[in-house]
Design an enzyme around this catalytic site. Sequence first.
Site, PDB file in Angstrom:
ATOM      1  N   TRP A  10       0.817  -1.227   0.000  1.00 37.41           N
ATOM      2  CA  TRP A  10       0.000   0.000   0.000  1.00 37.41           C
ATOM      3  C   TRP A  10       0.846   1.271   0.000  1.00 37.41           C
ATOM      4  O   TRP A  10       0.312   2.363  -0.079  1.00 37.41           O
ATOM      5  CB  TRP A  10      -0.931  -0.013   1.207  1.00 37.41           C
ATOM      6  CG  TRP A  10      -2.099  -0.956   1.058  1.00 37.41           C
ATOM      7  CD1 TRP A  10      -2.394  -1.719  -0.037  1.00 37.41           C
ATOM      8  CD2 TRP A  10      -3.113  -1.223   2.031  1.00 37.41           C
ATOM      9  NE1 TRP A  10      -3.540  -2.439   0.194  1.00 37.41           N
ATOM     10  CE2 TRP A  10      -4.006  -2.155   1.453  1.00 37.41           C
ATOM     11  CE3 TRP A  10      -3.375  -0.770   3.324  1.00 37.41           C
ATOM     12  CZ2 TRP A  10      -5.130  -2.633   2.138  1.00 37.41           C
ATOM     13  CZ3 TRP A  10      -4.483  -1.254   4.006  1.00 37.41           C
ATOM     14  CH2 TRP A  10      -5.357  -2.168   3.413  1.00 37.41           C
ATOM     15  N   LYS A  11       2.140   1.129   0.178  1.00 37.16           N
ATOM     16  CA  LYS A  11       3.026   2.318   0.258  1.00 37.16           C
ATOM     17  C   LYS A  11       2.436   3.305   1.271  1.00 37.16           C
ATOM     18  O   LYS A  11       1.934   2.881   2.308  1.00 37.16           O
ATOM     19  CB  LYS A  11       3.211   2.937  -1.130  1.00 37.16           C
ATOM     20  CG  LYS A  11       3.557   1.887  -2.181  1.00 37.16           C
ATOM     21  CD  LYS A  11       4.067   2.456  -3.463  1.00 37.16           C
ATOM     22  CE  LYS A  11       4.204   1.341  -4.479  1.00 37.16           C
ATOM     23  NZ  LYS A  11       5.064   1.649  -5.586  1.00 37.16           N
ATOM     24  N   HIS A  94      12.922  -2.504  -0.593  1.00 30.61           N
ATOM     25  CA  HIS A  94      12.105  -2.058  -1.741  1.00 30.61           C
ATOM     26  C   HIS A  94      12.875  -0.975  -2.495  1.00 30.61           C
ATOM     27  O   HIS A  94      13.599  -0.175  -1.878  1.00 30.61           O
ATOM     28  CB  HIS A  94      10.765  -1.509  -1.237  1.00 30.61           C
ATOM     29  CG  HIS A  94       9.778  -1.263  -2.337  1.00 30.61           C
ATOM     30  ND1 HIS A  94       9.825  -0.131  -3.113  1.00 30.61           N
ATOM     31  CD2 HIS A  94       8.760  -2.014  -2.811  1.00 30.61           C
ATOM     32  CE1 HIS A  94       8.854  -0.200  -4.020  1.00 30.61           C
ATOM     33  NE2 HIS A  94       8.187  -1.319  -3.862  1.00 30.61           N
ATOM     34  N   GLU A  96      12.025   1.775  -3.655  1.00 26.28           N
ATOM     35  CA  GLU A  96      11.788   3.150  -3.190  1.00 26.28           C
ATOM     36  C   GLU A  96      12.614   3.444  -1.935  1.00 26.28           C
ATOM     37  O   GLU A  96      13.041   4.579  -1.723  1.00 26.28           O
ATOM     38  CB  GLU A  96      10.279   3.364  -2.961  1.00 26.28           C
ATOM     39  CG  GLU A  96       9.538   3.464  -4.286  1.00 26.28           C
ATOM     40  CD  GLU A  96       8.074   3.044  -4.239  1.00 26.28           C
ATOM     41  OE1 GLU A  96       7.491   2.950  -3.144  1.00 26.28           O
ATOM     42  OE2 GLU A  96       7.516   2.806  -5.332  1.00 26.28           O
ATOM     43  N   GLU A 166      11.712  -7.017  -8.699  1.00 27.14           N
ATOM     44  CA  GLU A 166      10.943  -5.851  -9.131  1.00 27.14           C
ATOM     45  C   GLU A 166      11.829  -4.934  -9.967  1.00 27.14           C
ATOM     46  O   GLU A 166      12.574  -4.112  -9.404  1.00 27.14           O
ATOM     47  CB  GLU A 166      10.438  -5.076  -7.921  1.00 27.14           C
ATOM     48  CG  GLU A 166       9.518  -5.851  -7.020  1.00 27.14           C
ATOM     49  CD  GLU A 166       8.594  -4.911  -6.241  1.00 27.14           C
ATOM     50  OE1 GLU A 166       7.379  -5.066  -6.384  1.00 27.14           O
ATOM     51  OE2 GLU A 166       9.094  -4.021  -5.547  1.00 27.14           O
ATOM     52  N   GLY A 172       5.165   1.198 -10.704  1.00 26.45           N
ATOM     53  CA  GLY A 172       4.335   2.400 -10.725  1.00 26.45           C
ATOM     54  C   GLY A 172       4.354   3.128 -12.051  1.00 26.45           C
ATOM     55  O   GLY A 172       3.875   4.259 -12.159  1.00 26.45           O
ATOM     56  N   SER A 212       3.865  -3.102 -11.839  1.00 26.54           N
ATOM     57  CA  SER A 212       2.647  -2.876 -12.625  1.00 26.54           C
ATOM     58  C   SER A 212       1.853  -4.162 -12.886  1.00 26.54           C
ATOM     59  O   SER A 212       1.277  -4.327 -13.964  1.00 26.54           O
ATOM     60  CB  SER A 212       2.978  -2.148 -13.936  1.00 26.54           C
ATOM     61  OG  SER A 212       3.544  -0.876 -13.657  1.00 26.54           O
ATOM     62  N   GLY A 233       1.680  -2.858  -6.080  1.00 29.30           N
ATOM     63  CA  GLY A 233       1.398  -1.546  -5.508  1.00 29.30           C
ATOM     64  C   GLY A 233       0.013  -1.054  -5.901  1.00 29.30           C
ATOM     65  O   GLY A 233      -1.000  -1.391  -5.284  1.00 29.30           O
ATOM     66  N   GLY A 234      -0.049  -0.274  -6.972  1.00 27.83           N
ATOM     67  CA  GLY A 234      -1.283   0.416  -7.379  1.00 27.83           C
ATOM     68  C   GLY A 234      -2.523  -0.459  -7.408  1.00 27.83           C
ATOM     69  O   GLY A 234      -3.583  -0.069  -6.888  1.00 27.83           O
TER      70      GLY A 234
HETATM   71  C1  PEP Z   1       5.482  -2.075  -5.657  1.00 31.53           C
HETATM   72  O1  PEP Z   1       5.040  -1.223  -4.923  1.00 31.53           O
HETATM   73  O2  PEP Z   1       6.314  -2.872  -5.229  1.00 31.53           O
HETATM   74  C2  PEP Z   1       4.993  -2.149  -7.037  1.00 31.53           C
HETATM   75  C3  PEP Z   1       5.388  -3.142  -7.791  1.00 31.53           C
HETATM   76  O3  PEP Z   1       4.140  -1.156  -7.440  1.00 31.53           O
HETATM   77  P1  PEP Z   1       3.194  -1.182  -8.763  1.00 31.53           P
HETATM   78  O4  PEP Z   1       2.464  -2.492  -8.735  1.00 31.53           O
HETATM   79  O5  PEP Z   1       2.291  -0.012  -8.596  1.00 31.53           O
HETATM   80  O6  PEP Z   1       4.099  -1.088  -9.952  1.00 31.53           O
END
Ligand code: PEP
Length: 248
Positions: A10-11, A94, A96, A166, A172, A212, A233-234
Amino acid sequence: MRKPIIAGNWKMHMTIESGKAFVKEVAASLGDTEVEVVLCVPFTLIQPLSTAAEGTPVKIAAQNMHYEDFGAFTGEVSADMLKEVGATYVVIGHSERRQYFNETDETVNLKLKKAHASGLKPIVCCGETLEEREAGTTESVVKRQVEAAFEGISPELAAETVVAYEPVWAIGTGRTATAAQAQEVIAYIRSLVEAKYGDEVSEEMRIQYGGSVKPDNVEEIMNEVDIDGALVGGASLKPDSFLSLVNF
Ligand code: PEP
């Protein structure tokens, strides 16, 4: 057989109220799922959502932790503190965190050791940037990250670690790695694990893809032989979308 693991990241989103409603709605639709379902939530949501998820298949994860037990580390939270409020899993490294908060291969390794020592299940992230992919260095980057993360980790604990591949360029951005691209790198990661720990550990270790992932591409990704789950994430922020991922 490796149990698939779908984790929503959920960030810095959601509130206690919206999070509790989410857990209730998702748990009510899960039934006897064969999938391990994890929500990686902001620190302030861990306790209320762990309570809301009691008796359901939903497990709650933190998105980060510190590698020391306690001390003068303003703003940080330790593994034992996360356990105390009900976290089962923790995301480590992660992209980020690596990009904005100076997470390094060395701190990822320290955190992985501490998570295991505290009984938290780690999800360790790795992945190359767009520049690194275009320079043809994807494998060497991922090799460096994975080898550094697992330095000094026993085979038993390695087998219990989840790895999330990832690619940074797919997070994202709406730009997903193709299932074949994800499979290629994840098979490579499994070969690294095999080289270090042998067959048994590499067959047991679960490796997710993240970047994504959405309801319309999750099935193709999950059909790949080495991909055991997704870190999302999203598309994990709405209960119906998250449920479609879990029901891939
Ligand atoms: C993530 O937050 O690890 C991620 C993969 O985000 P998203 O699915 O939005 O690309």
